[in-house]
Write an enzyme that holds these catalytic residues in place. Structure first.
Site, PDB file in Angstrom:
ATOM      1  CD  GLU A 134     -10.638  49.244 118.891  1.00 33.30           C
ATOM      2  OE1 GLU A 134      -9.991  49.702 119.847  1.00 33.30           O
ATOM      3  OE2 GLU A 134     -10.497  48.099 118.456  1.00 33.30           O
ATOM      4  CE  LYS A 136      -2.833  56.405 118.635  1.00 33.01           C
ATOM      5  NZ  LYS A 136      -2.369  57.312 119.671  1.00 33.01           N
ATOM      6  CG  ASP A 138      -4.424  62.431 123.557  1.00 32.45           C
ATOM      7  OD1 ASP A 138      -3.448  61.699 123.813  1.00 32.45           O
ATOM      8  OD2 ASP A 138      -4.323  63.639 123.302  1.00 32.45           O
ATOM      9  CE1 TYR A 246      -5.236  49.102 123.600  1.00 37.49           C
ATOM     10  CE2 TYR A 246      -6.025  51.170 124.509  1.00 37.49           C
ATOM     11  CZ  TYR A 246      -4.985  50.318 124.217  1.00 37.49           C
ATOM     12  OH  TYR A 246      -3.718  50.674 124.530  1.00 37.49           O
ATOM     13  CE  LYS A 334      -1.062  59.594 116.284  1.00 38.76           C
ATOM     14  NZ  LYS A 334       0.171  60.260 116.495  1.00 38.76           N
ATOM     15  CB  CYS A 428      -9.138 102.040 130.648  1.00 37.97           C
ATOM     16  SG  CYS A 428     -10.372 101.564 129.416  1.00 37.97           S
ATOM     17  CB  CYS A 431     -12.126 105.698 129.328  1.00 40.96           C
ATOM     18  SG  CYS A 431     -11.830 104.665 130.769  1.00 40.96           S
ATOM     19  CB  CYS A 446     -11.686  99.961 132.851  1.00 39.54           C
ATOM     20  SG  CYS A 446     -12.348 101.624 132.637  1.00 39.54           S
ATOM     21  CB  CYS A 451     -15.101 102.900 130.383  1.00 41.37           C
ATOM     22  SG  CYS A 451     -14.105 102.104 129.111  1.00 41.37           S
TER      23      CYS A 451
HETATM   24  S1  IVH Z   1      -4.390  49.293 120.105  1.00 46.30           S
HETATM   25  C1  IVH Z   1      -0.182  47.215 119.415  1.00 46.30           C
HETATM   26  N1  IVH Z   1      -6.506  50.742 120.418  1.00 46.30           N
HETATM   27  O1  IVH Z   1      -2.435  54.452 121.249  1.00 46.30           O
HETATM   28  C2  IVH Z   1      -0.700  48.533 119.843  1.00 46.30           C
HETATM   29  N2  IVH Z   1      -4.430  51.664 121.092  1.00 46.30           N
HETATM   30  O2  IVH Z   1       0.303  54.187 119.622  1.00 46.30           O
HETATM   31  C3  IVH Z   1      -2.118  48.327 120.119  1.00 46.30           C
HETATM   32  N3  IVH Z   1      -4.580  53.888 122.080  1.00 46.30           N
HETATM   33  O3  IVH Z   1      -0.376  54.117 123.725  1.00 46.30           O
HETATM   34  C4  IVH Z   1      -2.752  49.551 120.507  1.00 46.30           C
HETATM   35  N4  IVH Z   1      -6.755  54.090 121.886  1.00 46.30           N
HETATM   36  O4  IVH Z   1      -2.654  53.208 124.445  1.00 46.30           O
HETATM   37  C5  IVH Z   1      -5.176  50.691 120.578  1.00 46.30           C
HETATM   38  N5  IVH Z   1      -8.486  51.908 120.672  1.00 46.30           N
HETATM   39  C6  IVH Z   1      -7.163  51.837 120.817  1.00 46.30           C
HETATM   40  C7  IVH Z   1      -6.432  52.891 121.388  1.00 46.30           C
HETATM   41  C8  IVH Z   1      -5.050  52.762 121.499  1.00 46.30           C
HETATM   42  C9  IVH Z   1      -5.640  54.675 122.303  1.00 46.30           C
HETATM   43  C10 IVH Z   1      -3.180  54.230 122.396  1.00 46.30           C
HETATM   44  C11 IVH Z   1      -2.447  53.129 123.085  1.00 46.30           C
HETATM   45  C12 IVH Z   1      -1.008  53.358 122.743  1.00 46.30           C
HETATM   46  C13 IVH Z   1      -1.083  54.167 121.510  1.00 46.30           C
HETATM   47  C14 IVH Z   1      -0.515  53.388 120.368  1.00 46.30           C
END
Ligand code: IVH
Length: 691
Positions: A134, A136, A138, A246, A334, A428, A431, A446, A451
């Site tokens: 999935e 991740k 932010d 999630y 990551k 400027c 010019c 300017c 110019c």
């Molecule tokens: S599962 C047991 N799924 O990532 C931990 N986390 O370092 C289970 N996060 O702050 C986390 N998207 O909020 C999971 N699809 C996703 C996620 C997700 C973002 C964040 C989560 C947590 C951090 C984990």
């Protein structure tokens, strides 16, 4: 009774008189409003207007105010926020919210999977040990507790064991269900997810903060955090936050046998889930998935910082268990950093087409995401001052996709006193004109109409694709022709001398004739392109089209007063005044006359006229064209739409009626699916348009 019938009844029903009648009315209003909310947020197909929705919401609010004890926990009146709090209450999580171990490359991922298999004592994982990958997200992790289907508590992650109670704020987030729908809802269940700020909404928020001279948020994540930690929940309500659910936490009944199935259960209950989750039976495929998102992430309307890979089966997850504060059964892949720090060696300034001066960072070269960066934008003087960026500082530089690298902050802890505070030059650089700051604007300009730096930019703009579209006339050529003295006024483009061009370095017959031919062809560009090409401040491409839609000749545009211009929908005072000022200046009058004499189009072409009636099958419809279409180019497809009375927009939103999809369509197609917008192909477009 259908939803619409119940709605109509509620709109006209007399006030209830008994307490029983009152409770019944409140119940019907909550139900009807929740159903309309679902149509709006989940299906993107509202069947009543915003005004009608607000009307019903107001009658509900009035009843609740008279009888506060009757206010239901899932009442949509919670969505607008409630009385400010003094502080956030602490809440202990019944089960800790863990963090994740990291994987930075394919080898790390494979090693993690091997460790899982070993622990499970399984030789070859396929297909027993499937994986779910999935995105991740932010944002900020939250835990939402539902009792008997009702949202009773929302908490931040905090340190994983104790978080803060942010229930009031979370109730204002449009796509968080206040009551769960569907079947198999445990009596008590915790839902976990990530609250995030869509990138588009983030930019709009910063624009609005900027216009009110307020402090900007550095990134969508900070904006989400700042919006969630508001003691006044009406502020949260005004921000466009959203949730991706999630997983589930503690529950009175099991939810699903696997992570992948849990996601679909969550969706049934009414949550938004990220649709890019996939289930795989081999780690190699997971690796490709992770790597593919490293680039594709730029196309999403939300930030992601990696991919979370999870062992899919819940029983295997339980068998694997946790180490200290992270599960063994999941890992975060990551992405490589898009930010890096380096030394700011100098700050120079550039002069734009309108004379606007923009500071630019000269950096000690640094490799970010595989590209060497030695220059980056610093936006404007206020940006530098707000962030206290000094020459000699160690600065953080961010590079995202095709966006120009930007300096995002300076690191003050490494200063040794030799750093110098930068000041906007008073003259400027091209010019030597004294720079001016216009009233109410942060930028310096300017104001010398002659110019050379501004003029080169103007010539470049005039010849560019959305303006006069002169083939083979790019920024390098603009510099050469201006510096050689062949172009000193825009109209000189139309009287370039062939021999003088041939006398320039590297100008053979072919190149010269191609250029002259390109210039000749540019005389037939649409009037909106010509108007845009003049480089009038605040007159962008769309504005030019809007103006031409009402005023069919350059003469009419030039002769219009500010009042006549503001009468056009979409044209405000600032644009109108800018046009009046521009056309009032003598050199500009001469330019228009010279262009007309040279044969440049000064009237709207037939193609530009706004069609109506039978000629306008697309009237009232908004299209977004994305990907590569088999025969029409994107621009041609947009013209096809406009010529039939439709609107061609560049971003998909709830207001889009159709997305025309070609090959290799990116995030816009995803967005369309997410919002449930109809997707058609080129053939269908042509067919609908009667071609
Ligand atoms: S599962 C047991 N799924 O990532 C931990 N986390 O370092 C289970 N996060 O702050 C986390 N998207 O909020 C999971 N699809 C996703 C996620 C997700 C973002 C964040 C989560 C947590 C951090 C984990």
């Amino acid at each position: 009774m259908t939803l619409l019938e119940r709605t109509r009844y509620l709109q006209s029903a007399p006030d209830p008189v008994t307490l029983e009648g009152l409770q019944e009315r409140i119940d019907s209003l909550v139900d009807v409003l929740s159903e309309h909310g679902q149509l709006y947020y989940r299906q993107d197909e509202p069947i009543i207007t915003d005004g009608e929705y607000d009307g019903l919401l107001n009658s509900l609010r009035a009843l609740e105010e008279l009888h506060p004890v009757l206010r239901r926990l899932d009442s949509p009146t919670h969505r607008v926020g409630s009385a400010p709090l003094d502080g956030f209450e602490k809440v202990a999580h019944p089960e800790p919210m863990l963090s994740l171990g990291n994987a930075f490359n394919a080898d790390d991922l494979k090693a993690w999977y091997d460790r899982c298999l070993k622990r499970l004592e399984i030789e070859d994982g396929r297909p027993t040990v499937a994986l779910t990958a999935e995105l991740k997200i932010d944002g900020l992790a939250v835990a939402l507790t539902y009792e008997d289907g009702l949202l009773v508590r929302a908490a931040t992650r905090g340190d994983g064991r104790v978080g803060e109670n942010i229930t009031q704020n979370v109730r204002t987030i449009g796509n968080v269900p206040l009551r769960l729908s569907g079947t198999n809802v445990p009596r008590q269940v915790e839902v976990r997810g990530e609250i995030y700020f869509p990138k588009s909404a983030f930019e709009a928020l910063n624009d609005s903060l900027r216009s009110r001279d307020q402090k900007l948020f550095a990134n969508p994540r900070n904006a989400a955090a700042g919006s969630l930690r508001q003691l006044d929940s009406s502020v949260t309500a005004s921000r466009e936050l959203a949730l991706f659910a999630y997983s589930t936490g503690p529950a009175t009944d099991p939810v699903a046998p696997s992570q992948y199935d849990s996601l679909y259960r969550l969706r049934e209950w009414g949550f938004g889930i990220n649709e890019h989750a996939r289930r795989f039976t081999s780690i190699e495929h997971v690796v490709s998935f992770c790597e593919s998102w490293t680039d594709k992430r730029e196309d999403l309307d939300h930030e992601i910082d990696g991919v979370v890979v999870k062992i899919d089966r819940i029983d295997l997850q339980e068998e694997l268990g946790n180490v200290s504060n992270a599960p063994r059964w999941a890992v975060a892949f990551k992405f490589p950093a898009r930010e890096s720090s380096t030394t700011l060696n100098d700050i120079i300034v550039n002069v734009g087409r309108t004379g606007m001066i923009t500071p630019e960072a000269v950096l000690e070269p640094v490799v970010i995401g595989g590209v060497t960066v030695s220059q980056a934008t610093l936006h404007n003087a206020a940006y530098i001052m707000d962030r206290d960026i000094r020459i000699g500082d160690t600065v953080v530089v961010k590079r995202a996709g095709d966006v120009i690298p930007a300096v995002v902050s300076s690191v003050t802890t490494t200063r040794d006193g030799s750093e110098q505070i930068w000041k906007m030059p008073s003259e400027c650089p091209a010019c030597s004109e004294i720079l001016e700051q216009l009233e109410g604007e942060v930028d310096s300009y300017c104001v010398n109409g002659a110019c050379p730096a501004q003029f080169i930019r103007l010539v470049e703009h005039f010849a560019s694709r959305n303006a006069l579209d002169i083939e083979g006339f790019g920024s390098k050529l603009a510099v050469i022709l201006v510096e050689a003295g062949l172009i000193s006024k825009l109209q000189d483009i139309y009287s370039l001398d062939r021999d003088a061009l041939l006398a320039l370095d590297n100008f053979g017959e072919k190149k010269t004739d191609n250029l002259l031919q390109g210039i000749e062809q540019s005389k037939d560009r649409a009037l909106a392109h010509v108007l845009f090409g003049l480089g009038i401040r605040h007159v962008g491409r769309t504005t030019a089209e809007t103006i031409v839609g009402t005023l069919p000749t350059m003469q009419r545009i030039a002769a219009s007063s500010a009042e006549e211009l503001t009468a056009i929908e979409g044209i405000g005072d600032v644009i109108a005044q800018s046009l009046v000022d521009w056309f009032g200046r003598e050199p500009n009058k001469i330019l228009i006359q010279a262009m007309e004499d040279a044969g440049v189009r000064m009237e709207r072409s037939e193609k530009e006229a706004t069609p109506s009636g039978d000629d306008a099958p697309f009237e009232g419809l908004t299209f977004v064209v994305t990907g590569t279409l088999p025969t029409l180019g994107r621009k041609d497809a947009q013209d096809f739409i406009k010529q039939r009375g439709g609107k061609a927009s560049s971003s998909v939103s709830k207001k889009t009626h159709y997305v025309v999809m070609g090959d290799n369509a990116g995030s816009k197609a995803d967005k369309a699916r997410e919002l449930g917008v109809s997707i058609i192909d080129e053939a269908e477009l042509l067919n609908m348009g009667g071609a």
